[in-house]
Design a protein around this motif. Structure first.
Motif, mmCIF file in Angstrom:
data_model
loop_
_atom_site.group_PDB
_atom_site.id
_atom_site.type_symbol
_atom_site.label_atom_id
_atom_site.label_comp_id
_atom_site.label_asym_id
_atom_site.label_seq_id
_atom_site.Cartn_x
_atom_site.Cartn_y
_atom_site.Cartn_z
ATOM 1 N N GLY A 191 9.016 14.753 2.577
ATOM 2 C CA GLY A 191 7.837 14.210 3.269
ATOM 3 C C GLY A 191 7.465 14.935 4.540
ATOM 4 N N TYR B 285 4.551 12.748 6.295
ATOM 5 C CA TYR B 285 4.911 11.743 5.285
ATOM 6 C C TYR B 285 6.364 11.315 5.444
ATOM 7 C CZ TYR B 285 0.644 13.543 3.173
ATOM 8 O OH TYR B 285 -0.647 13.939 2.941
ATOM 9 N N ILE C 197 8.297 8.513 3.388
ATOM 10 C CA ILE C 197 7.322 8.057 2.377
ATOM 11 C C ILE C 197 7.993 7.381 1.175
ATOM 12 C CG2 ILE C 197 7.150 10.242 1.076
ATOM 13 C CD1 ILE C 197 3.951 9.518 1.341
ATOM 14 N N GLU C 198 9.249 7.729 0.918
ATOM 15 C CA GLU C 198 9.927 7.099 -0.217
ATOM 16 C C GLU C 198 10.636 5.799 0.158
ATOM 17 O OE1 GLU C 198 10.936 10.809 -3.177
ATOM 18 O OE2 GLU C 198 12.449 10.267 -1.716
ATOM 19 N N LYS D 66 5.868 1.978 2.559
ATOM 20 C CA LYS D 66 4.907 1.346 1.649
ATOM 21 C C LYS D 66 4.330 0.094 2.273
ATOM 22 C CE LYS D 66 6.652 3.308 -2.552
ATOM 23 N NZ LYS D 66 7.846 3.220 -3.357
ATOM 24 N N GLY E 284 0.815 1.959 2.308
ATOM 25 C CA GLY E 284 0.586 2.056 0.878
ATOM 26 C C GLY E 284 -0.880 2.167 0.490
ATOM 27 N N TYR F 43 -2.082 8.819 2.636
ATOM 28 C CA TYR F 43 -0.658 8.676 2.386
ATOM 29 C C TYR F 43 -0.353 8.560 0.893
ATOM 30 C CZ TYR F 43 0.223 8.592 7.312
ATOM 31 O OH TYR F 43 0.315 8.955 8.617
ATOM 32 N N GLU G 207 2.338 10.538 -1.424
ATOM 33 C CA GLU G 207 3.253 9.899 -2.370
ATOM 34 C C GLU G 207 3.193 10.596 -3.732
ATOM 35 O OE1 GLU G 207 2.528 5.750 -2.867
ATOM 36 O OE2 GLU G 207 4.573 5.396 -3.538
ATOM 37 N N THR G 208 1.974 10.916 -4.144
ATOM 38 C CA THR G 208 1.797 11.656 -5.399
ATOM 39 C C THR G 208 2.562 12.973 -5.332
ATOM 40 O OG1 THR G 208 -0.437 10.789 -5.344
ATOM 41 C CG2 THR G 208 0.020 12.423 -7.041
ATOM 42 N N THR H 127 5.206 13.819 -3.446
ATOM 43 C CA THR H 127 6.664 13.687 -3.512
ATOM 44 C C THR H 127 7.104 13.341 -4.932
ATOM 45 O OG1 THR H 127 6.360 11.490 -2.565
ATOM 46 C CG2 THR H 127 7.238 13.134 -1.111
ATOM 47 N N LYS H 128 6.313 12.528 -5.617
ATOM 48 C CA LYS H 128 6.660 12.185 -7.002
ATOM 49 C C LYS H 128 6.615 13.414 -7.907
ATOM 50 C CE LYS H 128 5.869 7.257 -7.206
ATOM 51 N NZ LYS H 128 4.812 6.241 -7.188
#
Lengths: 102, 463
Positions: free
Chosen positions: B40, B44, B47-48, B53, B57, B62, B66-67, B69-70
């Motif tokens: 992040g 970020y 962020i996890e 969140k 969220g 943000y 998140e997208t 990091t996923k």
């Protein structure tokens, strides 16, 4: 002075700060934990012994150097707390470090 | 763990993540190394974690992070979080500390995404406990879900200061005052950049909304603030300043300082990359081409390390660097790279439209970057004042390294990260030359504290 944001179902863990057990929220940085329990300074300057506290929170200023699990000179802002972690301030930094190394 | 990779990426912020994802898409073996234990970067950060969140969220920006990091988690890139790089060698070998062990890895290409840091704001009393960066307080909130308690004052200039102020107001932090150091001339001289910036209207709107929120909260805002002093014995107790020429004194528990963000060049300096000087935003950055290539063969830079441009541009630049590496390692041709990069270049152009306005509107404050108060400590670690640095120059020192040899500024545990830019500024001002002429401190390994014992126990990669 810092405070935790109230959340339902917060998990707490125990750290040992300078020999005393303290309950702090899980998943936070060492620096955050130390500030949260009300510690004003985390080290003293090696030049004048003046008290210092974390300034940058991103690994740059090195003001949060602490002794974590008996290892000196650890950056508290980059380290996350774990159950039973032993944390000490570097109050007599140079002397402590020398003694450990010798 | 595998030790040799096609591509090493340093830093898990938006730039590093997107560079790693892109390089993986071309089938390259990738290792992402980061000093935080979660992806992040600063923007970020956390962020996890569930904290993040809770508050962010819904925010579109943000969600973008998140997208990212996923996608990174799914990319099957190797990931080495929570380690401290203490040396980068020109042959592509990296030495790092993991807990109390030092190890090495290497890459055919190295992409440096070491991000940015808050510009140090040296004022008298800034070493007192209770004074910290505004971005630092934001990082504590993002990483650990804690906020300042007691009376808080925010002081300085820059989009991050506004964002922290509006966020803290919403969280109910008791903000005694906001001290704006921006000068009216900066407002006026930046107007000419407004038409270009208008292309990115949503961005401007976001800034105005933050201002509106601060005004609606009836938080006391002092304008044209100068001569700021932090006072206290063992910790911060009061601040003194002038606003439009009138002296003020406020009791305060936490002072959050901010004057913009500058590239973190510690790694590229240690590598001896060529650096350039940005005269408007007054910072150094590694010289690089449109793909991120530095003057050193095999080393690329992306994100805010290259120039402070924010998360979206960092992600786009990360993609370009990933493509450049794929091309350099013969996965794609120059034509393919050019074709694939076309859409990114046009997106970059739109995102960049707002930057000239931002850079001129949020110009750094001379009181902070070249402090006149002689008592001000420039080097926090070795406690070296403005007066000592100016004395050193008058004794004949012509560059930051000579000043450092004479008065020890930059020799403490932060290794010049907190005083480097101020030393260059003071030397240049005293000699009445441009900062680009006086240069910067030499940065040498180890970049992080490492004991002799750990060093002695390290096995070398090629043994």
């Amino acid at each position: 002075m810092f405070k935790k944001i109230d959340r339902p179902n917060s998990k707490f863990i125990t750290i040992i700060f300078e020999g005393e057990k303290k309950s702090v929220p899980a998943g936070i940085t060492v620096t955050a934990a130390v500030l949260l329990i009300g510690v004003k300074h985390t080290r003293v300057s090696s030049v004048s012994d003046s008290p210092r506290a974390p300034y940058c929170q991103m690994g740059v200023c090195f003001e949060c150097l602490m002794e974590i699990n008996n290892v000196p000179n650890q950056q508290g802002c980059l380290t996350y707390i774990e159950e039973g972690m032993e944390i000490r301030r570097q109050l007599d930094q140079q002397k402590d470090t020398y003694e450990k190394e010798l | 763990m595998k030790k040799n990779f096609d591509c090493l990426v340093i830093g898990a912020g938006p730039a590093g993540l997107s560079a790693a994802i892109t390089a993986r898409e071309f089938g390259l073996s990738v290792l992402l190394i980061d000093e935080q234990n979660r992806p992040g970067g600063q923007i970020y950060r956390g962020i996890e974690s569930p904290f993040f969140k809770n508050h962010c969220g819904s925010d579109e920006e943000y969600a973008y992070g998140e997208t990212l990091t996923k996608k990174f988690r799914a990319s099957e890139a190797d990931y080495l979080p929570g380690v401290l790089i203490w040396q980068v060698s020109q042959d592509g070998t990296i030495s790092y500390l993991e807990n109390t062990v030092s190890d090495q890895c290497s890459g055919k290409r190295i992409i440096i995404a070491s991000g940015a840091m808050e510009r140090p704001v040296p004022i008298p009393g800034w070493t007192l406990p209770g004074v910290m960066g505004a971005g630092a307080a934001d990082a504590l909130y993002k990483s650990s879900d804690i906020i300042p308690d007691g009376k808080v004052v925010l002081c300085g200039n820059g989009p991050l200061l506004l964002s922290v102020a509006s966020k803290f107001i919403e969280l109910g932090v008791s903000i005694e005052a906001i001290l704006e150091t921006m000068s009216y001339t900066d407002y006026i001289t930046s107007i000419r950049h407004l038409p270009k910036a208008a292309k990115n209207f949503p961005y401007l709107l976001k800034g105005l909304e933050m201002r509106r929120q601060i005004m609606a909260s009836k938080t006391k805002v002092y304008t044209n603030v100068k001569d700021i002093l932090a006072l206290g014995n063992e910790q911060l107790e009061q601040i003194k300043f002038t606003s439009r020429g009138n002296s003020k004194k406020i009791s305060v528990d936490t002072l959050l300082l901010h004057d913009g963000v500058i590239p973190n060049t510690q790694l590229t300096r240690q590598l001896n990359c060529e650096h350039e000087w940005n005269e408007v935003q007054r910072y150094w950055f590694p010289k690089h081409d449109e793909w991120g290539n530095t003057n050193l063969q095999g080393f690329l830079v992306v994100g805010d390390t290259t120039q402070v441009r924010g998360a979206k541009i960092a992600m786009l630049k990360g993609q370009l660097a990933g493509m450049a590496v794929a091309h350099q390692l013969n996965i794609i041709t120059g034509e393919e790279r050019k074709w694939k990069a076309k859409a990114i270049h046009s997106e970059l152009k739109l995102e960049m439209s707002v930057r000239p306005l931002m850079d001129h509107l949020f110009k750094p404050n001379p009181e902070f970057y070249a402090p006149e108060n002689k008592e001000t400590l420039v080097c926090r670690c070795e406690e070296v004042s403005v007066a000592q640095i100016l004395d050193s120059v008058s004794l004949g020192a012509i560059d930051p390294n000579q000043v450092k040899s004479q008065v020890r500024c930059g020799m403490g545990q932060c290794q010049g990260r907190m005083c480097g830019s101020t030393i260059s500024e003071l030397v240049a001002k005293e000699r009445a030359v441009n900062v680009s002429e006086v240069g910067y401190l030499s940065v040498r390994p180890p970049l992080k504290p490492i004991s002799v014992k750990i060093l002695a126990e390290q096995t070398l990669i090629n043994e």
